[in-house]
Every structure is written in C-alpha cells, then in structure tokens.
Design an enzyme around this catalytic site. Structure first.
Site, PDB file in Angstrom:
ATOM      1  N   ALA A 139       0.810  -1.223   0.000  1.00 44.68           N
ATOM      2  CA  ALA A 139       0.000   0.000   0.000  1.00 44.68           C
ATOM      3  C   ALA A 139       0.834   1.259   0.000  1.00 44.68           C
ATOM      4  CB  ALA A 139      -0.935  -0.001   1.214  1.00 44.68           C
ATOM      5  N   SER A 140       2.135   1.138   0.214  1.00 43.57           N
ATOM      6  CA  SER A 140       2.988   2.325   0.207  1.00 43.57           C
ATOM      7  C   SER A 140       3.395   2.751  -1.198  1.00 43.57           C
ATOM      8  CB  SER A 140       4.256   2.079   1.038  1.00 43.57           C
ATOM      9  OG  SER A 140       5.042   1.043   0.468  1.00 43.57           O
ATOM     10  N   SER A 189       2.347  -7.736 -14.732  1.00 42.65           N
ATOM     11  CA  SER A 189       3.027  -6.805 -15.637  1.00 42.65           C
ATOM     12  C   SER A 189       2.844  -7.282 -17.069  1.00 42.65           C
ATOM     13  CB  SER A 189       4.521  -6.743 -15.304  1.00 42.65           C
ATOM     14  OG  SER A 189       5.240  -6.061 -16.321  1.00 42.65           O
ATOM     15  N   TYR A 224      12.552 -10.823 -13.474  1.00 43.18           N
ATOM     16  CA  TYR A 224      11.286 -10.149 -13.165  1.00 43.18           C
ATOM     17  C   TYR A 224      10.196 -10.631 -14.117  1.00 43.18           C
ATOM     18  CZ  TYR A 224       7.921  -6.287 -12.679  1.00 43.18           C
ATOM     19  OH  TYR A 224       6.793  -5.530 -12.484  1.00 43.18           O
TER      20      TYR A 224
END
Length: 241
Positions: free
Chosen positions: A9-10, A136, A149
């Site tokens: 959430a940051s 992504s 990734y």
C-alpha cells in the site's frame, strides 16, 4: 462490509488501489515494509474520508518467511487480497546475482502463495473472496534486462490460472492486472527523452496513471466480477511489443 488486504500500500499503485476500494465500501488492511509514514498518512486520510469503515496499518517483510504467522495474527476478516508489492532488478542475466533471483521469487511468488495458504479459509467464508495480483505486461512479452522479473510475473499469471480452478467452488475468484508503463515514482529518474520515446511506442501515446490500474483492480474485486476468474486484465494502452 468487505475487508481487503492490500500488500504494497505504500507504492503509487497500491495507494491508488486503497483509495479505489475504500470509495467502493471496503475496509482495508494497508501493508507496508518500508515507507511507514506514507502508509500512516494514507490510513489517516482514509479514516477521515470514510469514518464508517475500518482502516489498519500492517507491516511485513515479505522476504522473512518466519514473520508471516505473526503478520496473519493481525488480520481478522479478509474478503479480498491484492498483491501490489514488489520490485524489479535491471541487469543482464549473467550479471543477476543469486540473491536477487531469490528475492524476486520470494516477493512476487513464494510469499503470496504462503499468505494464500493460510488466508484461503477466511477468503472463502463470505462466498465472494477476491484475489488479485498486480502483474506486468512483461509477463506476456518479456523484457530484456528484466528477465527474472519477467519470469516471476509470468509465474504469477500461471498461478492465477491454476488457483482459480482450485478455489472456484469456494466462491473465490483469482485474477491478475497486467499494467504496461505506469507513471509512478519508480520511473521518475528517467529522462524526458526516454519518457517521450516510450510514449511514442504506446498506441495511446502516454503512460498509464496509477488510478487507471486501480480501476481495473477495483472491478475485479467488485460483486459484478463474480463470474470473472482465472484471467489477466491488461492495462497497457495497446502497447504489446
């Protein structure tokens, strides 16, 4: 009143997801590892905007498996979980360290799966459980210099397809949102020319804003999305190559 857990959430996308879900009536557990002050400010603002709902700050280092049980003890009802935390590592594969590989795997795949193992019963309790991974576009098209990734994001989407079948009879839907280029703090160090070059490759001619990714996530968490599961919603402005 549904309760959601937003992991990450940051971050810009995670924060936008919190605002979108709160506006739709969700009470939230807002997770962070770093950037505590940012999440404290987020929760304070949400409490002022939506005083009839509950908002909590929760912390977990997702690289520490031993901390997961204690983290889960902070949670009571959980009707939805959104995995928006994570990072990438820019390097050629021969230059990527084993530690970087382990960290990417644990943040994006192992920790979420461990959390879901122990939260599945809570997610099933309401009959409308929601699981959303922020994946992504690289999960489908890959990205040089981000091979690991790309691999773990592809793993997230493969897990979504499989787990959706496993928990469908429990009323839990499992989906992913695959953003393309998003205008977040992660790319603020790009030069103007780099941003212009990227935007020129995107049919809509610009990067996405975090709230546009959040809107896709919000739909997948809604009651109206009860028949949508095992899928990936691409939010990439037509950018596929």
């Amino acid at each position: 009143m549904p309760y959601g857990l937003v992991m990450g959430a940051s971050g810009d996308i995670g924060q936008a997801i919190c605002y979108a879900l709160a506006a739709d009536g969700w009470s939230l557990y807002c997770h962070y590892h770093h950037h505590q002050e940012k999440v404290l400010n987020l929760v304070s603002d949400l409490q002022q905007r939506y005083p009839q709902q509950d908002f909590f700050v929760v912390s977990l280092n997702m690289l520490e498996e031993s901390a997961i049980s204690g983290f889960l003890n902070q949670l009571f009802p959980v009707d939805g979980i959104i995995f928006a935390s994570g990072f990438t590592a820019y390097s050629l594969l021969p230059e990527t360290t084993s530690q970087q590989m382990d960290d990417l795997w644990r943040i994006h795949l192992k920790a979420p799966l461990l959390l879901l193992q122990q939260l599945q019963a809570k997610l099933a309790k309401s009959g409308r459980g929601r699981v959303v991974f922020i994946s992504s576009i690289y999960a489908q098209q890959g990205s040089s210099m981000e091979t690991v990734y790309s691999a773990v994001k592809g793993g997230q989407e493969a897990f979504v397809r499989a787990y959706a079948k496993e928990v469908a009879t429990l009323g839990i839907t499992v989906n992913a949102v695959a953003p393309g280029a998003v205008n977040t703090q992660m790319n603020q160090n790009w030069s103007t020319s780099e941003k212009e070059s990227l935007s020129a490759d995107i049919p809509l001619g610009r990067m996405a804003e975090p709230h546009e990714v959040a809107a896709a996530c919000n739909y997948l968490c809604s009651m109206e999305a009860g028949y949508t599961t095992g899928t990936t919603l691409v939010v990439a402005g037509g950018w596929t190559n």
